[in-house]
Every structure is written in C-alpha cells, then in structure tokens.
Write a protein that holds these residues in place. Structure first.
Motif, short mmCIF file in Angstrom:
data_model
loop_
_atom_site.label_atom_id
_atom_site.label_comp_id
_atom_site.label_asym_id
_atom_site.label_seq_id
_atom_site.Cartn_x
_atom_site.Cartn_y
_atom_site.Cartn_z
N TYR A 80 68.92 -20.69 105.73
CA TYR A 80 68.23 -21.71 104.94
C TYR A 80 68.26 -21.38 103.45
O TYR A 80 68.60 -22.25 102.62
CB TYR A 80 66.79 -21.81 105.44
N THR A 94 77.57 -20.76 107.79
CA THR A 94 77.72 -20.90 109.24
C THR A 94 76.86 -19.85 109.91
O THR A 94 76.98 -18.65 109.61
CB THR A 94 79.18 -20.72 109.68
N LYS A 116 70.18 -27.25 108.35
CA LYS A 116 71.27 -28.20 108.62
C LYS A 116 71.26 -29.34 107.60
O LYS A 116 72.32 -29.77 107.14
CB LYS A 116 71.14 -28.75 110.04
N ARG A 117 70.09 -29.80 107.25
CA ARG A 117 70.01 -30.86 106.23
C ARG A 117 70.53 -30.37 104.89
O ARG A 117 71.01 -31.17 104.07
CB ARG A 117 68.56 -31.35 106.09
N HIS A 170 75.88 -25.02 108.94
CA HIS A 170 76.46 -25.35 110.25
C HIS A 170 75.99 -24.31 111.26
O HIS A 170 76.12 -23.11 111.03
CB HIS A 170 77.99 -25.34 110.17
N LEU A 171 75.42 -24.78 112.37
CA LEU A 171 74.91 -23.87 113.41
C LEU A 171 75.89 -23.83 114.58
O LEU A 171 76.11 -24.86 115.24
CB LEU A 171 73.53 -24.34 113.90
#
Length: 435
Positions: free
Chosen positions: A17, A27, A212-213, A217-218
């Motif tokens: 984050y 990632t 993610k926002r 990328h998860l």
C-alpha cells in the motif's frame, strides 16, 4: 520502479500500500487465496503503541527455570535439535541487559508513534471497517513487585513521550468494571489512554483493496519458490505463476523469511514464537471489557472487537511447526473464563466450547468459541528487520514478533523512505539487519 512484495500478511500488505501510493508498480505475491491467512488472521487485536518494550529484559533471566519446567508457564521454551533455535536463544540472552532493553524500547516507541500517526491518517482516508476503537489499554498486575517494575518502566517511557497513569487496584476496577470478579487479586495497573484496538484480519483485507485502487497487483494463490539471482542482484521471484521480474524485491514472509533468505546466504535472526488466540463471537456487553485489558500475570490480552472479544496469549519457543497444542488452548480458555466469568463463554465441554478457526462465519453463527494459532516472527531484541541486504535490490521488512499489527504502517513507511533514499523521520539504523 517495479517492486515485488513477498508475503500477504499485515506487513506485506501495508508495504504494498505504501509503495503503491508513491507511484511504484507493485506486485504482491501471497500463497493463500486471500491476504492475512496466517499470523495476521486472528492476533490479539490490540494496537499497543506504548507497550513495545522488548521481551529480552534482565527480569526474564530469573524466570528461565520455570520456562523449562512448567507446561503452564506463559513463556515456554521447548528445546529442539535445531542450531538456528539455539543461536537465536543465545542472541536473546545477550540482549537481556538493561542498556539494550532501554535502547530497543526507545527505538520501538519511535516506530510505534509513527505507526499510530499513520493509522489515524489511513482511517481518515480509507473506508476501512475493522472494528477500530480508541479505547485505551489497562495492564493489571497481581504482584506488587511486578507492578513496581511496571511503574519504573512507565517513568522511563514518560521521558520518551508516553502518557501513562499508575492506578491502584480499586481504580483499575472502577475504570473497567468487568474486572470485578478478580478485583481482590489486582494490586494495581498501568493505564495508557491513547492505545487502540481493531481486527487485524479485516484491516489487512481492507487495505489490500485500497492498495489495488492505488494500482498494486495482487498475485494471490501463488506459491513463491525462490529468488533468481545474478551476482549481488535479484533478477526475478520464482512462483507457481511464473517468474516475476522487478527492480526491487521486499521480503515480508514472517518467520518463513529465515529459511528463504538462508538459501541466498542472507542470515537473519528470525524465529517463530507460537501464540494462541480465542474469539468469543457474541460477548456479553455487561461482562466483557470495553477497555483493552492485559493480564500481566498470565500474559494474556483482551481486546473488544465490536460484539466479539478477542483473547490472545502464550509464547511457545518450540520449533517451526504451527500445530496447535490443545493443552495450551485449554489453559488460555480457563484463564479467560476465570478473569471474565460473565463475558458469555460457553460452558466447558459444550459443543460451543471450541471450534477450529477464528473468523469462520460458521463458528460465528453458531456462537462457538473460535481458536487460532499463529507463528509470531521474532528477533532476539524484538526490533524488526527493515532495510537493505547485501543484495543491491533485496530489502527486508520482517521480524515484528507480536507487534506486527501495531508497527505495520510505520515499518512500511520506513521501508518506503529507505527505498527512495529520503531523509528518515526516525533512526533507521536501529532496525537495520546489519545491527
């Protein structure tokens, strides 16, 4: 910069984050289908920014015989045929000096205060629902000598900016009436009004969506198998989904950081301290605490999480297996019932008296007492490892012990500052792996 973060616990997610908010192409790799599935899933729930004094303390030395002899000791050592365990223990004993304990306390308090400020910013910025409360913390003592030691520690921490108040037994019960059943045993306590609590699992999952926002990328349900290197540079993370190339790699793998890094010749003093937690899904509002409470005698913490009560305790230095010791869970359950008998615990032996996993909807719906076992990744001096390795683009953010939730946001910011080469707001050398 492309950054690959390894590990999806609260440390990995806060790191992702923080880096994504700075515009990095992030990632995150996590082997489970969701984040916060291991140690971050059902921890104690307390955000104890002022209670960061290291486990390694001169007072621990006198307790070593009990640690070795008693199965009911809050801190239990089970020797293993494991050289890494013995090296960790020797380093721990070397850290049990007054000078080193105070140095570690000062460094951890600085990181804790940074984390608290960032938590307030995140709560204001993101729509996170994690039963967050600023409810203060009360540590109660049943022994006069232990209380006097806590009084001295509070005096030292006052010089570092902590607001804490020493209370007598009656004042402790007046502050938290749910303690009335053990009121005669309480000789006093330390109240820290600025402490907080929340559900680490829900916080981590909510912050993963926020990351993610921000563009992160998860890569979930993706097994990490190793790092491909050339010279003193990491080229790629090897995963079940293929190689992930990046400019920088950040290891946030908890106690699993140690074997992974050892394969690269990077030796980190991280060893798991097994802990246990219980979650009472529908606590009796009249009998459960609303202030976060720590029973110093049993080393058990109690945190209200909405309608739930989270109970956590025990420190087992007993190897690398996360297998639950049912006797330890039974002991924790008995201590919780004795401390808060009106909280609404199911009767011993009833079908609701235990279930396999905290946080499962089925257990919550049934009212069953939920159990959890977590492997806290600890360093001998209790300070996490944050910063560079001898590989030019391999970074560490690991080894937070029982303070991962508390220190996560500050640790992520410190890592981001180090990665960017910025001036630091706290002493980064205190957390360097080379210290």
């Amino acid at each position: 910069m492309r950054v690959c973060v390894l590990g999806g616990g609260v440390i990995g997610v806060t790191t992702a984050y923080a880096l994504a908010r700075e515009g990095h192409e992030v990632t995150l790799v996590e082997r489970h289908a969701d984040v916060a599935r291991e140690t971050s899933h059902a921890n104690g729930g307390q955000l104890s920014y002022a209670y960061v004094a290291p486990l390694a303390d001169p007072g621990v030395l006198a307790k070593l015989p009990r640690m070795l002899m008693s199965r009911d000791a809050a801190l239990r050592f089970v020797p293993q045929l494991d050289l890494h365990q013995w090296r960790w223990c020797l380093a721990f004993l070397r850290a049990c000096t007054r000078a080193r304990s105070r140095q570690s306390t000062a460094a951890l308090l600085a990181l804790g205060f940074l984390s608290q400020r960032l938590m307030h910013e995140v709560v204001a910025r993101e729509a996170l629902d994690f039963d967050y409360v600023r409810n203060g913390k009360l540590v109660v003592y049943r022994d006069g000598e232990a209380l006097e030691g806590a009084r001295r520690q509070a005096g030292f921490q006052a010089t570092l900016g902590c607001e804490q108040h020493v209370l007598d037994g009656a004042a402790c019960v007046a502050l938290e009436p749910a303690l009335a059943s053990i009121g005669e045993q309480i000789v006093g306590g330390i109240h820290t009004p600025g402490e907080e609590a929340g559900d680490c699992d829900r916080f981590t999952r909510g912050l993963a969506l926020a990351a993610k926002r921000e563009g992160a990328h998860l890569e979930l349900a993706t097994e990490f198998t190793g790092l491909r290197t050339k010279g003193l540079r990491v080229l790629a993370a090897q995963t079940s989904a293929g190689n992930i190339e990046a400019d920088a790699f950040v290891v946030c793998l908890g106690f699993q950081s140690q074997p992974m890094l050892a394969a690269l010749g990077v030796h980190v003093p991280v060893y798991p301290l097994k802990g246990y937690s219980l979650t009472l899904p529908h606590a009796n509002a009249q009998g459960a605490p609303r202030v976060s409470v720590t029973d110093a005698h049993h080393k058990v913490v109690y945190a209200p999480l909405g309608e739930r009560l989270r109970i956590a305790g025990m420190v087992d230095l007993a190897g690398m297996s996360a297998h639950a010791d049912e006797a330890r869970i039974a002991l924790l359950t008995r201590q919780a019932r004795e401390t808060f008998p009106e909280a609404g615990f199911p009767e011993a032996g009833s079908p609701e008296a235990g279930s396999p996993e905290a946080g499962s909807p089925e257990a919550a719906d049934s009212g069953a007492l939920q159990t959890w076992t977590g492997m806290r990744p600890a360093t001998p001096d209790s300070k996490p490892l944050i910063g560079a390795t001898h590989f030019r683009n391999l970074w560490l953010n690991t080894g937070h012990g029982a303070l991962g939730f508390t220190l996560a946001l500050g640790s992520a910011q410190l890592l981001a500052d180090l990665l960017a080469g910025r001036e630091l707001s706290i002493d980064g050398d205190a957390f360097a792996a080379s210290r």
